[in-house]
Design a protein around this motif. Structure first.
Motif, PDB file in Angstrom:
ATOM      1  N   GLY A 357       0.802  -1.235   0.000  1.00 32.69           N
ATOM      2  CA  GLY A 357       0.000   0.000   0.000  1.00 32.69           C
ATOM      3  C   GLY A 357       0.825   1.271   0.000  1.00 32.69           C
ATOM      4  N   ASP A 358       0.558   2.120   1.008  1.00 29.12           N
ATOM      5  CA  ASP A 358       1.186   3.439   1.043  1.00 29.12           C
ATOM      6  C   ASP A 358       2.684   3.398   1.304  1.00 29.12           C
ATOM      7  OD1 ASP A 358      -1.151   4.554   0.464  1.00 29.12           O
ATOM      8  OD2 ASP A 358      -1.640   5.236   2.500  1.00 29.12           O
ATOM      9  N   LEU A 362       5.098   7.222  -3.886  1.00 31.83           N
ATOM     10  CA  LEU A 362       4.074   7.699  -4.815  1.00 31.83           C
ATOM     11  C   LEU A 362       4.527   7.585  -6.274  1.00 31.83           C
ATOM     12  CD1 LEU A 362       1.421   9.087  -5.441  1.00 31.83           C
ATOM     13  CD2 LEU A 362       2.538  11.279  -5.068  1.00 31.83           C
ATOM     14  N   ARG A 365       4.048   4.172  -7.512  1.00 33.16           N
ATOM     15  CA  ARG A 365       2.639   3.824  -7.726  1.00 33.16           C
ATOM     16  C   ARG A 365       2.132   4.409  -9.039  1.00 33.16           C
ATOM     17  NH1 ARG A 365      -0.123   6.066  -2.742  1.00 33.16           N
ATOM     18  NH2 ARG A 365       1.910   6.689  -1.959  1.00 33.16           N
ATOM     19  N   ASP A 404      -2.615   1.221  -7.226  1.00 36.68           N
ATOM     20  CA  ASP A 404      -3.140   2.220  -6.318  1.00 36.68           C
ATOM     21  C   ASP A 404      -4.342   2.894  -6.988  1.00 36.68           C
ATOM     22  OD1 ASP A 404      -3.429   4.245  -4.472  1.00 36.68           O
ATOM     23  OD2 ASP A 404      -1.927   5.506  -5.462  1.00 36.68           O
TER      24      ASP A 404
END
Lengths: 455, 441
Positions: A357-358, A362, A365, A404
């Motif tokens: 996930g996070d 970024l 993703r 994402d």
């Protein structure tokens, strides 16, 4: 096409007439029309117009607008309008362009300058010595800044609308699209240039022509350095693209892939709302996301069937090899992370970190989803490209587990805003032999970033 | 960036600047230039402005930095003849003012832990001294000959009480353009000479290309700095301190533009350097080969007195000289592939990008012998190609752990033997000198 040409001619003629009429009105607005000012500012406008900015995208951009505003401040709307005409006498282009373009350019600039000047005076703007004899701040705001803003807005809209309409008529493109893509972001530049024009105008009133020259000189030198930087930036982009293309030529399935992922990632980052600097950084990050593949044995890279576990392990080193190369460049750390983690998955089954996930940076993703989207919309040996809609349906299915969701939304927004053409769907001629081959594998291996269908 | 250690030339410049400054301060005290309050005020205002501009610095294409505090100091020097209510700025006063400004900037730099620019400031001080002296001699001469104000006569009707300008006049005629041009010339000449002296002291290479490179990289910058100074000189009398922001705007634009250029240039070289590692990483060439060849090629080119922008291209070509190898499907086949074909492929890759046709040319011809049997030297062969040929051969023969394991001396001997046809004797001689400097041979 001929009908279009006739329409263009009518449009240019209308611009011409309107320009003549407004220029006369502007001259009437000038209380003491001065030919000396026209010649002085005309000469400056001419000089400035000889040094346009050549933007990386190929457009030319000259800043004679600064001189128009300076002339408006120092003398009046009539002088400003007529002095602007000198800017259209660009030595470089006048002889290469068809006359209709020169006529259009002259009349649209004249119309723009004259209308802006009239708006300035009519909204209460002071001109000449009246401007500097006002010392109270409120008077300056009321009689200089606000009218200048109104004039700048007028200039901006008249100029960009006229040009966009001309382009949309002659090239048969949609007016709103031309304006939004090409010109809508220029409002900031217009404001900055208007303030510079105000400064030069005030200097001329206070100190005479010499001072104007002394401001222009450093600005021209700065322009020279900016231009050199722009040119170098363009050369840089081309060189890196070319080198990366040559490097990835080793894997013929993915021709042009890096460049397209780079373009997609930049668009997506913009739609995601990232700053300009980060959008630029992701461009390079995405462009070089797969350079590490060259460190992978060709035997593995080109293997048609499924990879053995050892081969798969070997394949997994390529992001790290890419990082080895990219970290020598002064990029943002994010850009390097983008290269390292572009094969992670949201559910933690990716590599090299197995991040969830996070935890995945970024940039990675964003690049992941663009990478997959481009692979799906490109024709490969084993299948024809999907349409954009089909690709999104498939990506949606894997949102959350592989991709994402927020990045996917941003990509969708970017694609709907800028459009995207699948590669190889329409042009079966491009690689005819390979297309006719029976598909060698139906499932996508881990090499092309689209693990979607392998479930 | 790693700080360079000081060399003799830096000490000479520093001593010269300090001597000039000492004399200047003594003269200011003896003459009592700063006896009036209004003089002290202007002096202080300009010193602060020098300090502020000194905080801006520009990186030039040859990686030297250039601080901009000289611009307001030039303005101060030009101020003399136009301010009627104070006396002319004398040369000692100009230098003292500049030194005070630099002192403040240095204190700020130390507190902010930024790199000091003392050598650059010392160079500027000497250039400022020369420029001001020349301008003021011109001014005195013109004054005596024509007996009218020398620089801009912006003020015709002066208010007798406030001494400020009431009327506005449009004259460019009274400015001694010649005085300004002479000033520009002297400033450029002094700066260029001192910087050339420093550069050559650090790395003894032919003088002329270094000097020309200096003029090219700083000429435009000096032009804009002098323009900004002149702008300040004419804007200060009517506007007083309000002229400072006016003056800083073009200066900031200049600094921003130069900084932008320098940062792109740096990224460019880094990126080419990074991508040049791709063939190594894939196992086509020895690790570090392209970097070492590039470094050696640059040093040889400097030794031969090649101009800076040509050196940049040689560096790119040297970094990318093996890029054609990525076209080989498997590194195991690297030995079989034809070298000439790979050079052609590499050149094609660079040519495809649409930039640097000369870089592509150097890559293409990196294996061409400098002359063929029975012919004169091949005139179509660029110096860059010949340099890369020599550096690449040298690196192949000396690489640590290589099969040959030759000493530097043996390798030089071997290259010397190849001078008849393969290698350009001029390049081999330059290589020898470079190795001597490195202490290898």
């Amino acid at each position: 096409m001929r009908e279009g040409a006739a329409r263009v001619r009518i449009y240019v003629a209308a611009c011409c007439l309107a320009a003549g009429a407004t220029a006369m009105a502007a001259v009437r607005e000038s209380s003491h029309f001065s030919w000396a000012a026209v010649i002085g500012f005309g000469a400056l406008a001419f000089v400035v117009a000889q040094f346009p900015f050549a933007l990386p995208d190929g457009g030319l951009y000259d800043i004679s607008f600064v001189i128009t505003i300076a002339a408006l401040m120092a003398s009046g709307p009539g002088e400003a309008a007529i002095a602007t005409l000198f800017a259209t006498l660009s030595l470089r282009d006048a002889f290469h362009r068809p006359p209709i373009r020169n006529i259009f350019n002259a009349s649209q600039l004249l119309l723009t300058a004259a209308l802006g000047g009239i708006v300035y005076v009519r909204t209460g703007g002071f001109v000449g010595t009246a401007l500097i004899s006002q010392s109270a701040g409120s008077t300056l705001v009321r009689h200089a800044f606000l009218p200048l803003l109104a004039a700048t807005a007028t200039n901006f809209f008249v100029n960009t609308f006229l040009v966009s309409e001309a382009i949309s008529l002659s090239e048969g493109r949609n007016f709103a699209g031309v304006w939004r893509r090409g010109y809508s972001q220029l409002i900031g530049n217009y404001t900055a240039f208007a303030l510079l024009g105000l400064l030069i105008g005030v200097l001329k009133i206070l100190l005479g022509w010499g001072s104007v020259l002394f401001v222009l000189m450093p600005l021209l030198v700065a322009r020279h350095a900016f231009q050199a930087a722009f040119t170098m930036q363009g050369a840089y982009d081309d060189t890196v693209k070319g080198l990366v293309a040559a490097i990835e030529a080793k894997d013929p399935y993915t021709r042009g892939h890096a460049q397209r992922v780079s373009r997609l990632s930049e668009m997506t980052a913009r739609a995601y709302g990232l700053s300009e600097e980060r959008c630029r950084a992701i461009r390079y990050s995405a462009l070089m996301h797969d350079v590490g593949k060259l460190g992978v044995l060709s035997r593995v890279l080109k293997k048609p069937g499924k990879l053995t576990p050892e081969e798969y392990e070997h394949m997994k080193v390529h992001p790290e090899r890419g990082v080895e190369i990219v970290q020598e460049i002064d990029l943002l750390q994010e850009a390097i992370d983008g290269v390292r983690h572009h094969h992670e998955r949201m559910d933690g089954h990716g590599y090299p970190g197995g991040l969830v996930g996070d935890q995945i940076p970024l940039f990675a993703r964003l690049i992941m989803v663009c990478d997959a989207f481009d692979s799906m919309t490109s024709t490969r040996v084993y299948r024809v490209a999907k349409t954009v809609e089909e690709a999104f349906v498939e990506l949606r299915r894997c949102a959350g587990t592989q991709f994402d969701e927020a990045s996917l939304n941003a990509l969708e927004k970017a694609v709907s805003r800028n459009g995207w053409e699948p590669i190889g769907r329409e042009e079966p001629d491009e690689e005819p032999i390979e297309l006719k081959q029976p598909p060698t594998r139906m499932e996508k291996g881990p090499t092309d970033g689209t693990q979607v269908a392998s479930r | 960036m790693a700080r360079r250690s000081l060399r003799d030339s830096d000490h000479v410049i520093g001593a010269g600047a300090l001597a000039a400054l000492g004399i200047a301060i003594a003269l200011v005290i003896v003459h009592g230039d700063l006896s009036k309050v209004s003089d002290i005020k202007i002096f202080g205002a300009f010193a602060l402005l020098v300090a502020a501009s000194e905080m801006f610095e520009v990186t030039l294409p040859n990686n030297e930095s250039f601080s901009l505090g000289i611009a307001p100091a030039l303005g101060f020097a030009l101020l003399g003849p136009i301010l009627v209510d104070i006396h002319h700025k004398t040369l000692p006063e100009v230098l003292t003012m500049f030194a005070v400004g630099v002192g403040i900037a240095t204190a700020m730099r130390i507190s902010m832990k930024k790199d000091l620019q003392l050598v650059s400031s010392g160079t500027h001080l000497l250039a400022l001294a020369g420029g001001t002296a020349v301008y003021q001699s011109f001014a005195a001469l013109a004054h005596r000959m024509a007996a009218h104000p020398f620089i801009f006569n912006t003020c015709q009707t002066k208010n007798p009480i406030t001494h400020s300008c009431a009327g506005v006049k449009d004259t460019f005629t009274d400015l001694s353009i010649f005085g300004l041009l002479a000033m520009l010339l002297v400033v450029v000449l002094i700066e260029t000479t001192l910087n050339t002296f420093r550069q050559v002291d650090r790395n003894p290479v032919p003088l002329k290309p270094v000097f020309i490179g200096q003029v090219r990289s700083t000429g435009a910058l000096h032009l804009s700095i002098l323009s900004v100074g002149a702008l300040l000189a004419i804007a200060y009398p009517p506007l007083r301190e309000w002229s400072f922001p006016l003056f800083l705007a073009p200066l900031a634009a200049t600094q921003f533009a130069f900084r932008q250029f320098a940062s792109i240039r740096k990224t460019y070289l880094q990126t080419i350097g990074a991508l040049s590692r791709v063939p190594e990483m894939a196992g086509y060439t020895q690790p570090g080969h392209s970097k070492r060849v590039a470094q050696l090629s640059v040093e040889i080119a400097q030794e031969l007195g090649v101009a800076q922008q040509d050196i940049d291209e040689i560096e790119y070509a040297a970094l990318l000289h093996d890029i054609g190898r990525v076209s080989i499907p498997d590194p195991a086949d690297a030995q079989d592939a034809s070298k000439l074909e790979l050079a052609l492929t590499g050149a094609g890759i660079v040519r495809e990008t649409g930039h640097f046709p000369r870089v592509a040319d150097m890559i293409e011809k990196q294996y061409e012998p400098y002359r063929r049997r029975g012919e004169d030297a091949n005139p179509g062969l660029s110096l860059g190609a010949k340099i890369i040929k020599v550096s690449s051969a040298f690196d192949d023969l000396t690489r640590p752990g290589g099969t040959l394991g030759l000493s530097t001396w043996d390798v030089l001997e071997r290259l010397h033997l190849g001078m008849a046809y393969e290698y350009d004797p001029q390049v081999i001689q330059a290589l020898t000198r470079v190795l001597e400097k490195r202490g290898d041979a």
